[in-house]
Design a protein around this motif. Sequence first.
Motif, PDB file in Angstrom:
ATOM      1  N   ALA A 102     -81.557 -31.534 -57.844  1.00 31.82           N
ATOM      2  CA  ALA A 102     -80.517 -31.479 -56.826  1.00 31.82           C
ATOM      3  C   ALA A 102     -79.717 -32.764 -56.846  1.00 31.82           C
ATOM      4  O   ALA A 102     -80.281 -33.861 -56.792  1.00 31.82           O
ATOM      5  CB  ALA A 102     -81.142 -31.259 -55.454  1.00 31.82           C
ATOM      6  N   ALA A 103     -78.398 -32.627 -56.917  1.00 35.42           N
ATOM      7  CA  ALA A 103     -77.512 -33.783 -57.023  1.00 35.42           C
ATOM      8  C   ALA A 103     -76.663 -33.935 -55.775  1.00 35.42           C
ATOM      9  O   ALA A 103     -76.309 -32.954 -55.120  1.00 35.42           O
ATOM     10  CB  ALA A 103     -76.608 -33.626 -58.241  1.00 35.42           C
ATOM     11  N   SER A 104     -76.326 -35.182 -55.475  1.00 35.27           N
ATOM     12  CA  SER A 104     -75.426 -35.461 -54.360  1.00 35.27           C
ATOM     13  C   SER A 104     -74.651 -36.729 -54.664  1.00 35.27           C
ATOM     14  O   SER A 104     -75.061 -37.539 -55.495  1.00 35.27           O
ATOM     15  CB  SER A 104     -76.216 -35.627 -53.056  1.00 35.27           C
ATOM     16  N   GLY A 105     -73.509 -36.884 -54.015  1.00 36.64           N
ATOM     17  CA  GLY A 105     -72.774 -38.133 -54.089  1.00 36.64           C
ATOM     18  C   GLY A 105     -71.430 -38.065 -54.783  1.00 36.64           C
ATOM     19  O   GLY A 105     -70.517 -38.752 -54.397  1.00 36.64           O
ATOM     20  N   ASN A 134     -73.047 -24.916 -59.947  1.00 39.29           N
ATOM     21  CA  ASN A 134     -72.159 -25.930 -59.383  1.00 39.29           C
ATOM     22  C   ASN A 134     -71.960 -25.739 -57.876  1.00 39.29           C
ATOM     23  O   ASN A 134     -71.707 -26.703 -57.159  1.00 39.29           O
ATOM     24  CB  ASN A 134     -70.810 -25.903 -60.094  1.00 39.29           C
ATOM     25  N   ALA A 135     -72.086 -24.537 -57.392  1.00 38.40           N
ATOM     26  CA  ALA A 135     -71.949 -24.296 -55.952  1.00 38.40           C
ATOM     27  C   ALA A 135     -73.102 -24.915 -55.172  1.00 38.40           C
ATOM     28  O   ALA A 135     -72.949 -25.268 -54.002  1.00 38.40           O
ATOM     29  CB  ALA A 135     -71.863 -22.798 -55.680  1.00 38.40           C
ATOM     30  N   LYS A 136     -74.253 -25.034 -55.830  1.00 41.98           N
ATOM     31  CA  LYS A 136     -75.430 -25.604 -55.175  1.00 41.98           C
ATOM     32  C   LYS A 136     -75.716 -27.041 -55.619  1.00 41.98           C
ATOM     33  O   LYS A 136     -76.716 -27.628 -55.220  1.00 41.98           O
ATOM     34  CB  LYS A 136     -76.653 -24.736 -55.450  1.00 41.98           C
TER      35      LYS A 136
END
Length: 119
Positions: free
Chosen positions: A23-26, A73-75
Amino acid sequence: QVQLVESGGGLVQAGGSLSLSCAASGRTFSNYAMGWFRQAPGKQRELVAGITSGGGTNYAVSVKGRFTISRDNAKNTAYLQMNSLKPEDTAVYYCNADIRGWGTQGSYWGQGTQVTVAS
Protein backbone atom coordinates in the motif's frame (compact mmCIF):
# COMPACT_ATOMS: atom_id res chain seq x y z
CA GLN A 1 7.92 11.29 -0.34
CA VAL A 2 6.25 7.95 -0.87
CA GLN A 3 5.40 5.65 2.03
CA LEU A 4 5.12 1.93 1.33
CA VAL A 5 3.68 -0.71 3.64
CA GLU A 6 3.92 -4.39 2.74
CA SER A 7 1.69 -7.11 4.09
CA GLY A 8 0.92 -10.75 3.42
CA GLY A 9 4.15 -12.57 4.20
CA GLY A 10 4.30 -15.69 6.32
CA LEU A 11 5.14 -19.36 6.46
CA VAL A 12 3.94 -21.74 3.76
CA GLN A 13 4.72 -25.28 2.66
CA ALA A 14 6.54 -25.88 -0.60
CA GLY A 15 4.08 -25.87 -3.46
CA GLY A 16 1.79 -23.45 -1.67
CA SER A 17 0.82 -19.87 -2.44
CA LEU A 18 1.07 -16.46 -0.82
CA SER A 19 -0.11 -13.04 -1.87
CA LEU A 20 1.78 -9.89 -0.93
CA SER A 21 0.35 -6.38 -0.95
CA CYS A 22 2.08 -3.01 -0.98
CA ALA A 23 0.00 0.00 0.00
CA ALA A 24 1.41 3.34 -1.10
CA SER A 25 0.72 6.88 0.04
CA GLY A 26 2.18 10.34 -0.38
CA ARG A 27 2.55 10.92 -4.11
CA THR A 28 0.70 10.05 -7.31
CA PHE A 29 0.93 6.27 -7.27
CA SER A 30 0.16 5.85 -10.95
CA ASN A 31 3.31 7.77 -11.92
CA TYR A 32 5.62 5.21 -10.33
CA ALA A 33 6.97 1.90 -11.50
CA MET A 34 6.47 -0.64 -8.73
CA GLY A 35 8.76 -3.53 -7.98
CA TRP A 36 9.11 -6.45 -5.62
CA PHE A 37 12.62 -7.28 -4.52
CA ARG A 38 13.82 -9.99 -2.18
CA GLN A 39 16.89 -10.57 -0.08
CA ALA A 40 17.87 -13.91 1.39
CA PRO A 41 20.50 -14.21 4.14
CA GLY A 42 23.97 -13.73 2.74
CA LYS A 43 22.70 -12.74 -0.69
CA GLN A 44 22.22 -9.48 -2.55
CA ARG A 45 18.83 -7.93 -2.94
CA GLU A 46 17.35 -8.90 -6.30
CA LEU A 47 14.44 -7.77 -8.43
CA VAL A 48 11.75 -10.44 -8.46
CA ALA A 49 9.05 -8.68 -10.46
CA GLY A 50 8.34 -5.18 -11.68
CA ILE A 51 5.45 -3.34 -13.27
CA THR A 52 5.73 -0.02 -15.05
CA SER A 53 3.36 2.90 -14.70
CA GLY A 54 1.87 1.75 -18.01
CA GLY A 55 1.33 -1.82 -16.85
CA GLY A 56 4.29 -3.53 -18.52
CA THR A 57 5.79 -6.32 -16.46
CA ASN A 58 9.22 -7.85 -15.93
CA TYR A 59 10.10 -11.03 -14.03
CA ALA A 60 13.23 -12.73 -12.81
CA VAL A 61 13.83 -15.98 -14.65
CA SER A 62 13.58 -17.92 -11.40
CA VAL A 63 9.97 -16.85 -10.79
CA LYS A 64 8.58 -16.51 -14.30
CA GLY A 65 5.41 -18.53 -14.65
CA ARG A 66 4.95 -18.81 -10.88
CA PHE A 67 4.69 -15.19 -9.70
CA THR A 68 2.38 -12.47 -10.98
CA ILE A 69 2.74 -8.76 -10.25
CA SER A 70 -0.20 -6.40 -10.61
CA ARG A 71 -1.30 -2.97 -9.52
CA ASP A 72 -4.55 -1.20 -8.73
CA ASN A 73 -4.04 2.53 -9.19
CA ALA A 74 -7.45 3.32 -7.70
CA LYS A 75 -6.36 1.65 -4.47
CA ASN A 76 -2.71 2.83 -4.58
CA THR A 77 -1.67 -0.78 -4.13
CA ALA A 78 0.68 -3.22 -5.82
CA TYR A 79 0.41 -6.98 -5.45
CA LEU A 80 2.58 -10.04 -5.87
CA GLN A 81 0.82 -13.37 -6.25
CA MET A 82 3.26 -16.20 -5.58
CA ASN A 83 2.32 -19.75 -6.57
CA SER A 84 4.20 -23.03 -6.55
CA LEU A 85 6.53 -21.67 -3.90
CA LYS A 86 9.90 -23.30 -3.37
CA PRO A 87 12.24 -23.26 -0.35
CA GLU A 88 14.63 -21.09 -2.36
CA ASP A 89 11.95 -18.38 -2.48
CA THR A 90 12.52 -17.86 1.25
CA ALA A 91 13.59 -14.24 1.79
CA VAL A 92 12.53 -10.85 3.02
CA TYR A 93 10.43 -9.28 0.28
CA TYR A 94 10.55 -5.52 -0.24
CA CYS A 95 8.25 -3.26 -2.19
CA ASN A 96 9.85 -0.49 -4.26
CA ALA A 97 8.43 2.62 -5.93
CA ASP A 98 10.60 4.30 -8.52
CA ILE A 99 9.96 7.12 -10.96
CA ARG A 100 12.87 6.05 -13.23
CA GLY A 101 12.95 2.26 -13.17
CA TRP A 102 13.28 -0.27 -10.37
CA GLY A 103 15.47 0.13 -7.33
CA THR A 104 17.40 3.15 -8.57
CA GLN A 105 19.07 5.57 -6.20
CA GLY A 106 16.57 7.73 -4.40
CA SER A 107 13.65 5.38 -4.93
CA TYR A 108 11.35 4.39 -2.10
CA TRP A 109 11.27 1.15 -0.12
CA GLY A 110 8.92 -0.57 2.25
CA GLN A 111 10.03 -2.14 5.51
CA GLY A 112 9.97 -5.68 4.13
CA THR A 113 7.92 -8.76 4.88
CA GLN A 114 9.29 -12.23 5.60
CA VAL A 115 8.34 -15.12 3.34
CA THR A 116 9.41 -18.57 4.53
CA VAL A 117 8.82 -21.67 2.44
CA ALA A 118 9.21 -24.93 4.31
CA SER A 119 10.31 -28.06 2.46
